[in-house]
Design a protein around this motif. Sequence first.
Motif, mmCIF file in Angstrom:
data_model
loop_
_atom_site.group_PDB
_atom_site.id
_atom_site.type_symbol
_atom_site.label_atom_id
_atom_site.label_comp_id
_atom_site.label_asym_id
_atom_site.label_seq_id
_atom_site.Cartn_x
_atom_site.Cartn_y
_atom_site.Cartn_z
ATOM 1 N N GLU A 359 0.850 -1.221 -0.087
ATOM 2 C CA GLU A 359 0.038 0.050 0.063
ATOM 3 C C GLU A 359 0.911 1.167 -0.077
ATOM 4 N N ALA A 360 2.050 1.222 0.646
ATOM 5 C CA ALA A 360 3.002 2.475 0.562
ATOM 6 C C ALA A 360 3.544 2.761 -0.800
ATOM 7 N N ASP A 361 3.470 1.875 -1.776
ATOM 8 C CA ASP A 361 4.205 2.126 -3.094
ATOM 9 C C ASP A 361 3.899 3.136 -3.834
ATOM 10 N N VAL A 362 4.876 4.034 -3.986
ATOM 11 C CA VAL A 362 4.691 5.354 -4.856
ATOM 12 C C VAL A 362 5.275 5.413 -6.146
ATOM 13 N N SER A 363 5.685 4.318 -6.559
ATOM 14 C CA SER A 363 6.552 4.360 -7.817
ATOM 15 C C SER A 363 5.595 4.755 -9.167
ATOM 16 N N GLN A 364 4.519 4.663 -8.972
ATOM 17 C CA GLN A 364 3.439 4.697 -10.247
ATOM 18 C C GLN A 364 2.904 5.983 -10.104
ATOM 19 N N LEU A 365 3.207 6.905 -9.202
ATOM 20 C CA LEU A 365 2.792 8.412 -8.948
ATOM 21 C C LEU A 365 3.826 9.231 -10.000
ATOM 22 N N GLU A 366 3.424 10.340 -10.032
ATOM 23 C CA GLU A 366 4.263 11.411 -10.612
ATOM 24 C C GLU A 366 5.536 11.485 -9.780
ATOM 25 N N PRO A 367 6.743 11.457 -10.531
ATOM 26 C CA PRO A 367 8.031 11.649 -9.960
ATOM 27 C C PRO A 367 8.252 12.841 -9.313
ATOM 28 N N LEU A 368 9.116 12.873 -8.339
ATOM 29 C CA LEU A 368 9.405 13.995 -7.331
ATOM 30 C C LEU A 368 9.759 15.074 -8.300
ATOM 31 N N LEU A 369 10.738 14.715 -9.377
ATOM 32 C CA LEU A 369 11.279 15.922 -10.150
ATOM 33 C C LEU A 369 10.880 15.416 -11.571
ATOM 34 N N THR A 370 10.513 16.392 -12.508
ATOM 35 C CA THR A 370 10.193 16.212 -13.616
ATOM 36 C C THR A 370 11.567 16.471 -14.462
ATOM 37 N N LEU A 371 11.100 15.907 -15.995
ATOM 38 C CA LEU A 371 12.462 16.099 -16.762
ATOM 39 C C LEU A 371 12.910 17.459 -16.893
ATOM 40 N N GLU A 372 12.271 18.477 -17.002
ATOM 41 C CA GLU A 372 12.709 19.829 -16.849
ATOM 42 C C GLU A 372 13.373 20.053 -15.328
ATOM 43 N N ASN A 373 13.006 19.612 -14.437
ATOM 44 C CA ASN A 373 13.657 19.879 -13.298
ATOM 45 C C ASN A 373 14.826 19.049 -13.221
ATOM 46 N N ILE A 374 14.916 17.691 -13.710
ATOM 47 C CA ILE A 374 16.463 17.288 -13.516
ATOM 48 C C ILE A 374 17.382 17.979 -14.516
ATOM 49 N N GLU A 375 16.805 18.377 -15.964
ATOM 50 C CA GLU A 375 17.780 19.107 -16.559
ATOM 51 C C GLU A 375 18.215 20.387 -16.103
ATOM 52 N N GLN A 376 17.171 20.965 -15.273
ATOM 53 C CA GLN A 376 17.732 22.237 -14.538
ATOM 54 C C GLN A 376 18.911 22.019 -13.776
ATOM 55 N N LEU A 377 18.599 20.903 -12.773
ATOM 56 C CA LEU A 377 19.620 20.523 -11.829
ATOM 57 C C LEU A 377 21.225 20.070 -12.380
ATOM 58 N N GLU A 378 20.851 19.331 -13.395
ATOM 59 C CA GLU A 378 22.097 18.932 -14.141
ATOM 60 C C GLU A 378 22.801 20.100 -14.753
ATOM 61 N N ALA A 379 22.079 21.225 -15.250
ATOM 62 C CA ALA A 379 22.863 22.334 -15.879
ATOM 63 C C ALA A 379 23.412 23.098 -14.706
ATOM 64 N N THR A 380 22.809 23.207 -13.772
ATOM 65 C CA THR A 380 23.345 23.797 -12.521
ATOM 66 C C THR A 380 24.685 23.250 -12.241
ATOM 67 N N PHE A 381 24.616 21.887 -12.122
ATOM 68 C CA PHE A 381 25.774 21.151 -11.533
ATOM 69 C C PHE A 381 26.979 21.007 -12.794
ATOM 70 N N VAL A 382 26.638 21.139 -13.889
ATOM 71 C CA VAL A 382 27.557 20.987 -15.174
ATOM 72 C C VAL A 382 28.244 22.564 -15.214
ATOM 73 N N ALA A 383 27.336 23.472 -15.072
ATOM 74 C CA ALA A 383 27.938 24.806 -15.068
ATOM 75 C C ALA A 383 29.081 25.331 -14.358
ATOM 76 N N ASN A 384 29.016 24.365 -12.981
ATOM 77 C CA ASN A 384 30.139 24.581 -12.007
ATOM 78 C C ASN A 384 31.474 23.895 -12.420
ATOM 79 N N ILE A 385 31.347 23.566 -13.304
ATOM 80 C CA ILE A 385 32.616 22.805 -13.869
ATOM 81 C C ILE A 385 33.648 23.824 -14.295
#
Length: 704
Positions: A359-385
């Motif tokens: 009953e505690a399974d949340v894998s089928q719900l909307e993910p915590l981070l959308t694809l746009e959020n993931i791209e935003q965080l990745e861009a933030t991390f990569v920019a700090n190279i």
Amino acid sequence: MDSAAKDEMQPALSPGPEWPEQERAEQLARGAALKWASGIFYRPEQLARLGQYRSREVQRTCSLESRLKSVMQSYLEGVQTGVWQLAQAIEVVQGTREALSQARGLLQGMSQALQTLEPLRERVAQHKQLQALSHLLPRLRAVPAAVSHTQTLIDGQQFLEAYVSLRELEQLREDTWAPLGGLELPVFQGLDLLFEALGQAVEAAAGAAGKLAREDPALLVAAVRVAEVETGRTTPLGQVPRDWRQRCLRALQEGLEQAHFGSPLLPAPGALPGWLEALRVALPVELATAEALVAPCCPPQYNVVQLWAHTLHSGLRRSLQNLLAGPELEAADAFALLHWALHVYLGQEMMGSLELGPEADVSQLEPLLTLENIEQLEATFVANIQILEENIRVASLVSESLQQRVHGMALSELGTFLRSFSDALIRFSRDHFRGKSMAPHYVPYLLAALNHKSALSSSVSVLQLDGAPSGALAPVEAALDELQRRIYRLVLEALQAELQPLFADLPSRQWLSSPELLQSVCERTGRFCRDFWRVRNPTVQLLLAEAERAVVLQYLSALMQGRLVCRGADERTQAAERLRHDAAQLQQLFLSLGLEENAHCAPVLLALRELLNLRDPALLGLEVAGLRQQFPDVSEDHVSALLGLRGDLSREQHLAALSSLQAALPPSPRASRRVLFSLVPAPALAPASCLPSGSCARALLLAE
């Protein structure tokens, strides 16, 4: 016959007919009589019997007259009876009219009498109301004290006792409604407010369900029981139903969100990892509390554990969205959030714990981070190279040798990171397909990793030192290219796993007559590739081209399996037309997905169509040679399998067509340079038929 006799025989004519039809009928009758008489008395011996004929006619005439008189008498008697009955009916109607007039007069008199009795009726109603109130008066006098006592019970959180008291007061109010004609006494005006106060108290108790389940579960059970009883009962006429169950459920959700995500303050820079770690510890404990303590206090239909899990997930997702909508995160915070959301949250340390139920399974719900959020965080991390660039520049201020060492260390660490990231992707994919850790958004994660690689590739150029050899970044660039190929391969493996069951029925008789098989392939491929638009250019074109080639390769592989052999010219025509239709359908699909037309592989099906559509087997050699010119990597085994689909070739014709491959002209400059047929497995033939030299197809034909 003399004229006197004739006059006696002829009937007397009327002065004049009233209608032309009567005159015509009389003429016909007279003519018939004359004809009969002339026939009877034509011979002289018949005249002796004239008296007999006259006597018989007289008797017949008398009989007819008697019958006419009888009929007329019956009619006259019927008319006489009808006239008498009409007279009787008139008398009855007249009597009825007089009776109705008398009844009307009586009714008018009664209505006047009723009007005189109306005040008496009102007095009787008032007497009944006073009589009912006199019986209820002792109970009505106790209402103010009962209301005060009920308020005290509510304030003391004695919900069951307060609810029983309120129901008794409400029943007393209902008992007074009927005698008073629906009027409400002033003593009951605060009853609805008292009910609302109890509802708010029950709602507040449900909002603190986690705390009450640990400290005072009896109070939580009482609140839930009151809400369930009130929701299930029928409300009095004219009252809005009180759905306290929904109020309890909303209070449960709001209280849970308030406890963990109610603070409007976002984590300060550098404090995000600590906040995430606190959630990693708190959320599983909260779910365990819900399963062990809260769920036994609530009805099964509340689905407490599922409600807890979904509420925590939605509250956490909303908090993270608010966090990302604020100021840009630092590189360390961006990395911590990415790692926590993609690996820790659904892992066995948190929501994927084996100790939690399904009953505690949340894998089928909307993910915590959308694809746009993931791209935003990745861009933030990569920019700090750029930190690496700054370190290299600062090291140059000390000495050139230190700059070289720092530069080499940066390239080495970056290469190590890319290799570890690539290995992590492999493990992620292996666990997904083996069922150890099913990722609900497997392909979107791979696409996000592909965008991350593109962002990293665009930032690597800052590590190129002035005056350094151009190949200094070659190992890193090679590692990035290998990472891209690996992501491509993982995406295409997922696509092939989706389409493999659909190609099991191709080719077949059903495939010949219906486009549904390939239509299903196109629909599933379209759903699989619908998120490709998120991938950046030009990578998206390469990915779409690889996906289209993967579909065509599976199509060609299915054709090579020998599942279908055409039974005649009609089926060969059907198969050729199906290839043409399928090629157009695949081209249309990938054009709609954004793939440029010059990158399509589907036209190969049009070339194979000619092998089936050709009616003269003697010309197959030319078609085979043309196929080799367009696709240099086609082999004899492939051509043999395709020719086997025709079903009309003798061994000699088959060998002649294969021999044209060797005599074919070199590939044209416009021939396809993409690897295609060499990636299609050749059809499995018996090992004994394969010789060390030459193809298995030719060896098998020669062995026959």
